[in-house]
Design a protein around this motif. Structure first.
Motif, PDB file in Angstrom:
ATOM      1  N   ALA A 188      27.564  -9.864 -91.067  1.00 37.84           N
ATOM      2  CA  ALA A 188      28.029 -10.236 -89.728  1.00 37.84           C
ATOM      3  C   ALA A 188      27.971  -9.020 -88.821  1.00 37.84           C
ATOM      4  N   HIS A 189      27.289  -9.167 -87.701  1.00 34.64           N
ATOM      5  CA  HIS A 189      27.083  -8.068 -86.753  1.00 34.64           C
ATOM      6  C   HIS A 189      27.435  -8.605 -85.374  1.00 34.64           C
ATOM      7  N   GLU A 190      28.609  -8.253 -84.900  1.00 34.20           N
ATOM      8  CA  GLU A 190      29.127  -8.859 -83.675  1.00 34.20           C
ATOM      9  C   GLU A 190      29.228  -7.832 -82.554  1.00 34.20           C
ATOM     10  N   THR A 191      28.904  -8.291 -81.365  1.00 36.74           N
ATOM     11  CA  THR A 191      28.861  -7.402 -80.207  1.00 36.74           C
ATOM     12  C   THR A 191      30.256  -7.092 -79.680  1.00 36.74           C
ATOM     13  N   VAL A 192      30.528  -5.805 -79.539  1.00 40.32           N
ATOM     14  CA  VAL A 192      31.718  -5.352 -78.830  1.00 40.32           C
ATOM     15  C   VAL A 192      31.383  -5.206 -77.350  1.00 40.32           C
ATOM     16  N   HIS A 193      30.261  -4.551 -77.081  1.00 29.65           N
ATOM     17  CA  HIS A 193      29.789  -4.408 -75.697  1.00 29.65           C
ATOM     18  C   HIS A 193      28.303  -4.098 -75.719  1.00 29.65           C
ATOM     19  N   HIS A 194      27.575  -4.687 -74.784  1.00 25.86           N
ATOM     20  CA  HIS A 194      26.156  -4.384 -74.640  1.00 25.86           C
ATOM     21  C   HIS A 194      25.783  -4.575 -73.165  1.00 25.86           C
ATOM     22  N   GLY A 195      25.615  -3.456 -72.491  1.00 27.93           N
ATOM     23  CA  GLY A 195      25.266  -3.557 -71.084  1.00 27.93           C
ATOM     24  C   GLY A 195      25.920  -2.468 -70.254  1.00 27.93           C
ATOM     25  N   LYS A 196      25.887  -2.658 -68.955  1.00 29.11           N
ATOM     26  CA  LYS A 196      26.453  -1.692 -68.026  1.00 29.11           C
ATOM     27  C   LYS A 196      27.978  -1.731 -68.087  1.00 29.11           C
ATOM     28  N   THR A 197      28.571  -0.577 -68.026  1.00 30.51           N
ATOM     29  CA  THR A 197      30.027  -0.470 -67.994  1.00 30.51           C
ATOM     30  C   THR A 197      30.501  -0.424 -66.541  1.00 30.51           C
ATOM     31  N   GLU A 198      31.804  -0.433 -66.374  1.00 29.62           N
ATOM     32  CA  GLU A 198      32.355  -0.300 -65.022  1.00 29.62           C
ATOM     33  C   GLU A 198      31.986   1.040 -64.402  1.00 29.62           C
ATOM     34  N   GLY A 199      31.715   2.029 -65.285  1.00 33.21           N
ATOM     35  CA  GLY A 199      31.318   3.338 -64.788  1.00 33.21           C
ATOM     36  C   GLY A 199      29.857   3.424 -64.401  1.00 33.21           C
TER      37      GLY A 199
END
Length: 278
Positions: A68-79
């Motif tokens: 199982a490989h689940e996304t925590v975050h992938h993409g642009k951050t608020e910064g």
């Protein structure tokens, strides 16, 4: 072969020493400093013997979960910068992995305690693919080990012995690879493995580790897992689901097999590579 191993070790040590000296002069003491300075002997090449871990990874049929490989975050951050991170969860025994001796031998070595001297060493490849193509339940015999030695020389102590059955060509087709793809069922599996007499012959030769390109060092129909009992009982670790053995010669490769260091583990995911001389 010994020259290749010595050269690789010396180069790594020399590079590490130079990197540390240079890092000290710069005031840079980070662990990764100078890592890119390591160079293989001229003409040597690397072969990856590891399957990727993903949703196609094959686990023992009785495992209740897979990879199982689940996304925590992938993409642009608020910064405003890109960031990716994931969580993973998996059974110890699946995909290209280590069987630590404790897996089938009470009181023997756990995954985190397997000596590096058993995980890095000269390798031989015993090819039984012709016999396995005629019998999906083929068991490697002592005679197979002895025939290899007559053709390629004695298997020396601490050698990493890889058994090639040709089953890697079936990955990742679970039914073809295991002989049965029913979840929770392990009573009708069919794939080659190592016989008890061959296992005892390898113990007698004091090998460092044993690997195979199937799901188990015991063949599919095994009920007592005697080869696990014999090899792991002798504190010899095993590597299962090893990939790309067809790329290796019978003798001459240096194998580096580094498992995930799971404290008190019975095994774990393994990254295994071979260094081939020119």
């Amino acid at each position: 072969m010994r020259t290749l191993i010595s050269t690789v070790i010396l180069l790594a040590a020399h590079s590490a020493g130079c990197a540390a000296e240079q890092a000290g002069a710069r005031g840079d003491t980070s662990a990764g400093a100078g890592a890119s300075a390591v160079r293989l002997p001229e003409g040597a090449r690397l072969v990856d013997l590891t399957y990727p871990f993903d949703d196609k990874t094959i686990y023992w049929p009785t495992a209740t979960t897979g990879f199982a490989h689940e996304t925590v975050h992938h993409g642009k951050t608020e910064g405003g910068y890109f960031y990716s991170a994931y969580t993973l969860c998996a059974p110890e025994h699946g995909g290209t992995h280590l069987d630590a001796p404790i897996h089938f031998a009470e009181g023997k070595t756990t995954a985190d305690a397997v000596p590096l001297s058993r995980l890095v060493g000269s390798a031989v490849v015993v090819d039984v693919s012709a016999a396995a193509s005629r019998d999906s339940d083929y068991l490697v015999t002592r005679a197979d080990i002895e025939a290899f030695e007559r053709a390629h020389g004695a298997i020396e102590p601490r050698t990493i012995v890889l058994i090639r059955t040709g089953w890697g060509a079936r990955w990742p087709d679970k039914k073809s690879y295991l002989g049965d793809d029913r979840p929770g069922h392990a009573e009708a599996l069919h794939f080659p493995g190592i016989g008890e007499d061959a296992a005892r012959a390898l113990v007698a030769r004091s090998v460092g580790a044993v690997g195979i390109d199937t799901a188990s060092i015991d063949h599919g129909p095994s009920k007592d897992f005697i080869t696990h009992q014999v090899l792991l009982g002798a504190d010899i670790p095993a590597f299962e689901n090893v990939a790309s053995m067809e790329s290796l010669p019978p003798r001459g490769a240096l194998v580096i097999a580094l498992p995930m260091k799971i404290r008190a583990g019975s095994g774990g995911p393994l990254r295994i590579v071979a260094v081939l001389p020119r």
